[in-house]
Design an enzyme around this catalytic site. Structure first.
Site, mmCIF file in Angstrom:
data_model
loop_
_atom_site.group_PDB
_atom_site.id
_atom_site.type_symbol
_atom_site.label_atom_id
_atom_site.label_comp_id
_atom_site.label_asym_id
_atom_site.label_seq_id
_atom_site.Cartn_x
_atom_site.Cartn_y
_atom_site.Cartn_z
ATOM 1 N N GLU A 240 0.815 -1.216 0.000
ATOM 2 C CA GLU A 240 0.000 0.000 0.000
ATOM 3 C C GLU A 240 0.847 1.265 0.000
ATOM 4 O O GLU A 240 0.304 2.364 -0.035
ATOM 5 C CB GLU A 240 -0.961 -0.002 1.206
ATOM 6 C CG GLU A 240 -2.138 -0.938 1.007
ATOM 7 C CD GLU A 240 -3.195 -0.834 2.086
ATOM 8 O OE1 GLU A 240 -4.341 -1.226 1.832
ATOM 9 O OE2 GLU A 240 -2.881 -0.371 3.211
ATOM 10 N N ASN A 284 -3.102 -14.281 -0.666
ATOM 11 C CA ASN A 284 -4.359 -15.027 -0.584
ATOM 12 C C ASN A 284 -4.605 -15.681 -1.943
ATOM 13 O O ASN A 284 -3.750 -15.640 -2.829
ATOM 14 C CB ASN A 284 -5.513 -14.129 -0.140
ATOM 15 C CG ASN A 284 -5.809 -13.006 -1.133
ATOM 16 O OD1 ASN A 284 -5.409 -13.052 -2.297
ATOM 17 N ND2 ASN A 284 -6.527 -11.984 -0.680
ATOM 18 N N GLY A 322 -8.816 -18.669 3.347
ATOM 19 C CA GLY A 322 -10.062 -18.480 4.082
ATOM 20 C C GLY A 322 -10.477 -19.725 4.847
ATOM 21 O O GLY A 322 -9.703 -20.288 5.629
ATOM 22 N N GLY A 325 -8.283 -22.822 5.036
ATOM 23 C CA GLY A 325 -7.036 -22.815 5.780
ATOM 24 C C GLY A 325 -5.898 -22.174 5.015
ATOM 25 O O GLY A 325 -6.093 -21.249 4.224
ATOM 26 N N THR A 348 -12.871 -8.015 7.262
ATOM 27 C CA THR A 348 -12.050 -6.940 6.700
ATOM 28 C C THR A 348 -10.575 -7.085 7.071
ATOM 29 O O THR A 348 -9.691 -6.903 6.238
ATOM 30 C CB THR A 348 -12.556 -5.565 7.189
ATOM 31 O OG1 THR A 348 -13.947 -5.467 6.909
ATOM 32 C CG2 THR A 348 -11.821 -4.443 6.488
ATOM 33 N N GLY A 351 -6.819 -11.015 6.788
ATOM 34 C CA GLY A 351 -5.475 -11.193 6.253
ATOM 35 C C GLY A 351 -4.437 -10.452 7.072
ATOM 36 O O GLY A 351 -3.322 -10.957 7.287
ATOM 37 N N ASP A 352 -4.777 -9.248 7.543
ATOM 38 C CA ASP A 352 -3.847 -8.483 8.366
ATOM 39 C C ASP A 352 -3.598 -9.183 9.698
ATOM 40 O O ASP A 352 -2.470 -9.196 10.204
ATOM 41 C CB ASP A 352 -4.386 -7.072 8.611
ATOM 42 C CG ASP A 352 -4.510 -6.273 7.324
ATOM 43 O OD1 ASP A 352 -3.771 -6.581 6.373
ATOM 44 O OD2 ASP A 352 -5.344 -5.347 7.279
ATOM 45 N N GLY A 387 -14.460 -4.450 12.963
ATOM 46 C CA GLY A 387 -13.362 -3.508 12.808
ATOM 47 C C GLY A 387 -12.074 -4.188 12.414
ATOM 48 O O GLY A 387 -11.666 -5.185 13.025
#
Length: 404
Positions: A240, A284, A322, A325, A348, A351-352, A387
């Site tokens: 990003e 992903n 997801g 696994g 949301t 992944g983070d 969140g």
């Protein structure tokens, strides 16, 4: 006592003891905690201190500072000097001051504007939202929060604008579990922001990001990361920020013998030519498809994609899938990590959560399989919360791991 005099005395004190809490400084100088937080934020913007949880740490002039000064701020020359040192002998990091499990993160800070909707709108359709929030986000900040909650000592570097959201960023990071951070500023772009729809049907999300200030990190600002990498185990990156900064950070970490974990999101084809700088890449399914040219639809196609990514230069690959696994490809061996059952509320930050927890576990000395298992449990708890920056605690992860 005048403002400037108080700030000079704060610096003098920190020079002697290295760190201090907001509460102690407020009591010592007989001012409010809000005043001290303002002082520390101003000193952080000048590069004199680093904000950390509940207080601040002095920025010391050490070997890395002298190196940067000697090279005249030229990043290419600095990198050449570091690589030359490493070829002569292994790079000596500051073992006496190093704490086990340190993760450096160069990444984004965004302001997230989240709308809860019953379902995603169709083209041209207006929907009434069920609720909305404004909060902290950005892959870098989210992963820094996750790594901190997972037990790592985290140093986070990002860049914001000079708009009203810059103070929001300082306040959020100051009050977080993140050990220390450095926020640069620019008046050329606003603080990064994201518009997020979260479907109440299944917790899935749609996101539009404007990177803003995140795309303006300079060579000099990357070079300053040298101080923290000297005592780090892992550098965690995403895509990003402007790619030139991300690439320079990878080169710097490699020159200093620090493991690089790359979360290639949002996907950019720039990463394809730079995978040889990466120790572990964590796409992903969508990102793995773009990296490999093989559409990932199941474990069999994921195996093919992982092999293709390694052929392009990556050392190790973890494809997160997801509910299916995660698939590890390491040293020509596959290992599947099943997902932990979860009642999904908001995906949301899934992944983070995985990447931050994975980096923390690797920094603490776990094997790649142990770290991926821990990260899968951590992420399963994160999706049960609303969140993207709302991460679970270590004790909760331990319980979920024990349940398996």
């Amino acid at each position: 006592m005048f403002l400037e005099e108080r700030r000079e005395k704060i610096i003098d004190y920190l020079e002697d003891v290295e760190r201090a809490s907001v509460a102690w400084l407020a009591s010592t100088f007989n001012v409010t905690k809000e005043t001290i937080r303002s002082d520390l934020s101003a000193l952080a913007r000048q590069g004199l201190v680093q904000r950390c949880h509940g207080g601040a740490i002095i920025v010391r002039r050490n070997l890395q500072s002298r190196l940067i000064k000697e090279t005249g701020g030229n990043f290419a020359v600095l990198l050449k000097r570091l690589e030359s040192q490493r070829h002569k002998q292994p790079y000596q990091r500051e073992k006496t001051r190093k704490m086990k499990g340190k993760v450096c993160i160069l990444g984004s800070f965004n302001v997230d504007i989240v709308a809860k909707v019953a379902r995603f709108p169709k083209g041209g359709e207006s929907l009434l939202a069920l609720g909305s929030t404004l909060g902290p986000g950005g892959k870098g900040a989210n992963q820094a929060m996750a790594a901190s909650r997972a037990g790592a000592r985290v140093h986070f570097v990002s860049k914001v604008g000079t708009d009203q959201f810059s103070q929001f960023a300082f306040d959020h990071l100051s009050g977080s579990d993140i050990h220390s951070f450095r926020l640069y500023q620019t008046d050329a772009e606003p603080t990064g922001n994201a518009i997020i729809y979260v479907s109440q049907q299944n917790g899935e999300n749609m996101i539009a990001i404007y990177s803003g200030a995140n795309q303006t990190i300079t060579d000099d600002e990357v070079a300053e990361l040298t101080h923290e990498l000297a005592t780090a185990d892992v550098l965690l990156l995403q895509l990003e920020n402007n790619f030139s900064a991300t690439l320079n950070a990878m080169k710097l970490a490699q020159a200093m013998g620090v493991q690089v974990i790359m979360n290639p999101a949002p996907f950019s084809s720039d990463i394809l030519s730079c995978l040889h700088y990466v120790d572990v890449v964590t796409p992903n399914e969508t990102e793995a498809s773009l990296l490999s040219g093989i559409e990932v639809t199941d474990l069999a196609s994921a195996r093919e994609a992982a092999q293709a990514i390694v052929r392009q230069g990556a050392r190790r690959v973890i494809i997160t899938m997801g509910s299916r696994g995660a698939l590890i490809y390491d040293n020509q061996q596959f290992q599947h990590i099943p997902a932990f059952p979860a009642l999904s509320v908001d995906t949301t930050g899934a992944g983070d959560a995985f990447n931050g927890a994975f980096a923390a576990a690797i920094a603490a000395g776990d094997t790649i399989a142990q770290a991926a298992t821990y990260a899968a449990a951590f992420a399963s708890l994160a999706v049960e919360r609303e969140g993207a920056s709302n991460m679970p605690q270590q004790q909760q992860v331990a319980v979920r791991l024990a349940q398996r």
